[in-house]
Design an enzyme around this catalytic site. Structure first.
Site, PDB file in Angstrom:
ATOM      1  N   ARG A   2     -13.644  -8.621   1.244  1.00 28.48           N
ATOM      2  CA  ARG A   2     -12.229  -8.290   1.013  1.00 28.48           C
ATOM      3  C   ARG A   2     -11.350  -9.536   1.229  1.00 28.48           C
ATOM      4  O   ARG A   2     -10.394  -9.757   0.509  1.00 28.48           O
ATOM      5  CB  ARG A   2     -11.789  -7.159   1.951  1.00 28.48           C
ATOM      6  CG  ARG A   2     -12.439  -5.800   1.708  1.00 28.48           C
ATOM      7  CD  ARG A   2     -12.102  -5.252   0.332  1.00 28.48           C
ATOM      8  NE  ARG A   2     -10.679  -5.268   0.076  1.00 28.48           N
ATOM      9  CZ  ARG A   2      -9.802  -4.332   0.487  1.00 28.48           C
ATOM     10  NH1 ARG A   2     -10.248  -3.274   1.130  1.00 28.48           N
ATOM     11  NH2 ARG A   2      -8.520  -4.428   0.222  1.00 28.48           N
ATOM     12  N   GLN A  14      -9.909  -3.991  -3.751  1.00 29.03           N
ATOM     13  CA  GLN A  14     -11.227  -3.515  -3.320  1.00 29.03           C
ATOM     14  C   GLN A  14     -12.271  -3.782  -4.409  1.00 29.03           C
ATOM     15  O   GLN A  14     -13.385  -4.245  -4.133  1.00 29.03           O
ATOM     16  CB  GLN A  14     -11.142  -2.008  -3.028  1.00 29.03           C
ATOM     17  CG  GLN A  14     -12.456  -1.376  -2.636  1.00 29.03           C
ATOM     18  CD  GLN A  14     -12.919  -1.790  -1.262  1.00 29.03           C
ATOM     19  OE1 GLN A  14     -12.182  -1.677  -0.312  1.00 29.03           O
ATOM     20  NE2 GLN A  14     -14.150  -2.277  -1.150  1.00 29.03           N
ATOM     21  N   ARG A  66       0.879  -1.179   0.000  1.00 31.91           N
ATOM     22  CA  ARG A  66       0.000   0.000   0.000  1.00 31.91           C
ATOM     23  C   ARG A  66       0.906   1.214   0.000  1.00 31.91           C
ATOM     24  O   ARG A  66       1.694   1.406   0.943  1.00 31.91           O
ATOM     25  CB  ARG A  66      -0.923  -0.009   1.218  1.00 31.91           C
ATOM     26  CG  ARG A  66      -1.644   1.312   1.417  1.00 31.91           C
ATOM     27  CD  ARG A  66      -2.778   1.231   2.401  1.00 31.91           C
ATOM     28  NE  ARG A  66      -3.927   0.563   1.818  1.00 31.91           N
ATOM     29  CZ  ARG A  66      -5.157   0.600   2.317  1.00 31.91           C
ATOM     30  NH1 ARG A  66      -5.400   1.273   3.432  1.00 31.91           N
ATOM     31  NH2 ARG A  66      -6.141  -0.032   1.728  1.00 31.91           N
ATOM     32  N   HIS A 104      -7.166   0.949  -6.555  1.00 30.54           N
ATOM     33  CA  HIS A 104      -7.409   0.073  -5.402  1.00 30.54           C
ATOM     34  C   HIS A 104      -8.062  -1.204  -5.918  1.00 30.54           C
ATOM     35  O   HIS A 104      -9.231  -1.490  -5.660  1.00 30.54           O
ATOM     36  CB  HIS A 104      -8.305   0.785  -4.391  1.00 30.54           C
ATOM     37  CG  HIS A 104      -8.296   0.150  -3.026  1.00 30.54           C
ATOM     38  ND1 HIS A 104      -7.482  -0.917  -2.685  1.00 30.54           N
ATOM     39  CD2 HIS A 104      -9.028   0.436  -1.903  1.00 30.54           C
ATOM     40  CE1 HIS A 104      -7.711  -1.256  -1.421  1.00 30.54           C
ATOM     41  NE2 HIS A 104      -8.635  -0.450  -0.939  1.00 30.54           N
ATOM     42  N   ASP A 109     -17.316   7.086  -1.921  1.00 30.42           N
ATOM     43  CA  ASP A 109     -16.083   6.974  -1.125  1.00 30.42           C
ATOM     44  C   ASP A 109     -15.819   8.354  -0.526  1.00 30.42           C
ATOM     45  O   ASP A 109     -16.472   9.356  -0.903  1.00 30.42           O
ATOM     46  CB  ASP A 109     -14.920   6.507  -2.035  1.00 30.42           C
ATOM     47  CG  ASP A 109     -13.609   6.302  -1.265  1.00 30.42           C
ATOM     48  OD1 ASP A 109     -13.652   6.150  -0.023  1.00 30.42           O
ATOM     49  OD2 ASP A 109     -12.533   6.294  -1.909  1.00 30.42           O
ATOM     50  N   CYS A 130     -16.395   1.625   0.212  1.00 27.41           N
ATOM     51  CA  CYS A 130     -15.223   0.790   0.521  1.00 27.41           C
ATOM     52  C   CYS A 130     -14.853   0.871   1.993  1.00 27.41           C
ATOM     53  O   CYS A 130     -14.206  -0.035   2.512  1.00 27.41           O
ATOM     54  CB  CYS A 130     -14.049   1.209  -0.353  1.00 27.41           C
ATOM     55  SG  CYS A 130     -13.546   2.915  -0.096  1.00 27.41           S
TER      56      CYS A 130
END
Ligand code: CP
Ligand code: NVA
Length: 297
Positions: A281, A125, A95, A122, A213, A253
Site C-alpha cells: 500500500r 488498494q 476516504r 478503492h 473481502d 485487502c
C-alpha cells in the site's frame, strides 16, 4: 493536472507507469515543503498510515483530518473544504461514504484529488494488489484472478485494474450482490470483461490468485446479519483454496473478519500474501503521488 478517483481514470500504460514508479528506488523529493491533506470520513489503519509514510518518503508533510473535524456538508460544504485544503496542500486524499463526494471535490480542486476509498471504489488498494500479484507470480498478463464475495468497492477497482493489466477475472457472488449490468457495461467499455458466476468453485478452479473481502463494508453495518446468511458457502477455506492452482496465492485487502469471509488457516497459511500486500500500500501510494506530481508539472 489529473485526479485519481478510480482505476478507469487510467489507461494501461499509465497504470504500468504508476506501478513502475512504485518500485523505483531513491524517488525524488517531489513533495518537499508541500502538504498532503488526508481527509477521512471512515476509520483506516492501512490507508492512512501507508499514504502518510509515502508523503514523508517524498519529502512532504501529511495533514490528517479525521471524521470529527471534517463535517463535510455540515460545518462547511464539500466544495469549500476542498478549496480551503488546496491552499496548503499539493494533493488531497479523501476516504468518503458517497463516491459523489470525491467527484465534487475533484470538480473544484486546484490540486489532484485521490480517492482513498468510497462506497464505489478503492483504487489505491488495487494498485497495491497488482504489485503483490506481480511480485508473487512474476507477471500479470494472462493470470487468472478469482474474487469470492461481495462485488463491492474493492472488487470494482480490482476488476478494472486486473483487466487493464491483461488478467482474466472471475467473480463469484450470491444473488443480489453481483456487479450491476451498468457496472459490467462500463467495465467492458474499458476493455475489462469480468466473468460473473454464482458458485465460488466456478471462480476458483485453477485460478492463480484467490481474493476476498469482508461481506459487510463500512456503512453497511445494519445489514451484517442478513449478509452473514446470504454469503453462507462463500468463506475461503482450505478446501476452497485446494481448487485453485497449486501455486495460487491468497489476497485480502484487510481488515479481515476471521472465520467469516476467510478461515484463519488460509489467512495465516503458506499461500497467503496479505502482509506483503499491506506493505505494498505504501509503495503504491508513493508511485501514485510521483505520477500525479509528474502530471501536474
Ligand atoms: N485495506 C484498507 O484500505 O485498510 P484500511 O481500511 O485499514 O485503510
Ligand atoms: N470493502 C471494505 C474495504 C475496507 C478496506 C469497506 O469498504 O469497508
Amino acid at each position: 493536472m489529473r485526479h485519481f478517483l478510480d482505476i478507469d481514470d487510467l489507461n494501461p500504460s499509465e497504470l504500468a507507469r504508476i506501478m513502475n514508479l512504485a518500485t523505483t528506488p531513491n524517488p525524488p523529493p517531489v513533495l518537499a515543503g508541500k502538504g498532503a491533506a488526508l481527509l477521512f470520513e471512515k476509520p483506516s489503519a492501512r490507508t492512512r498510515s501507508s499514504t502518510e509514510m509515502a508523503v514523508v518518503q517524498l519529502g512532504g508533510h501529511p495533514i490528517y483530518i479525521g471524521p470529527a473535524e471534517v463535517g463535510l456538508d455540515e460545518r462547511e460544504s464539500v466544495e469549500d473544504v476542498t478549496r480551503t485544503l488546496a491552499c496548503y496542500s499539493a494533493v488531497i486524499g479523501a476516504r468518503v461514504f458517497a463516491h459523489d463526494t470525491v467527484k465534487r471535490m475533484a470538480a473544484v480542486s486546484a490540486v489532484p484529488v485521490i480517492n482513498l476509498l468510497s462506497d464505489a471504489a478503492h483504487p489505491t488498494q488495487a494498485v497495491a494488489d497488482l504489485l503483490t500479484i506481480r511480485a508473487a507470480r512474476g507477471h500479470l498478463e494472462g493470470r487468472v484472478l478469482a474474487y469470492v464475495g461481495d462485488a463491492n468497492n474493492v472488487a470494482h477497482s480490482l476488476a478494472y485494474a486486473a483487466g487493464l493489466a491483461g488478467m482474466a477475472v472471475r467473480i463469484a457472488s450470491p444473488p443480489g450482490y453481483e456487479f450491476s449490468e451498468a457496472d459490467l457495461r462500463r467495465m467492458r467499455r474499458h476493455g475489462c470483461e469480468p466473468v460473473q458466476v454464482q458458485r465460488p468453485a466456478e471462480a476458483v478452479n485453477g485460478a492463480d490468485v484467490v481474493y476476498t473481502d469482508v461481506w459487510t463494508s463500512m456503512g453497511q453495518e445494519q445489514e451484517a446479519e442478513q449478509r452473514r446468511e446470504d454469503f453462507r458457502g462463500f468463506r475461503v477455506d482450505r478446501r476452497m483454496m485446494a481448487r485453485a492452482s497449486a501455486d495460487a496465492v491468497f489476497l485480502h485487502c484487510l481488515p479481515a473478519h476471521r472465520g467469516e469471509e476467510v478461515a484463519s488457516t488460509v489467512l495465516d497459511g503458506p499461500q497467503s500474501r496479505v502482509w506483503p500486500q499491506a506493505a505494498n500500500r505504501m509503495h503504491a501510494a508513493r508511485g501514485l503521488l510521483l505520477w500525479l506530481m509528474e502530471q501536474a508539472d
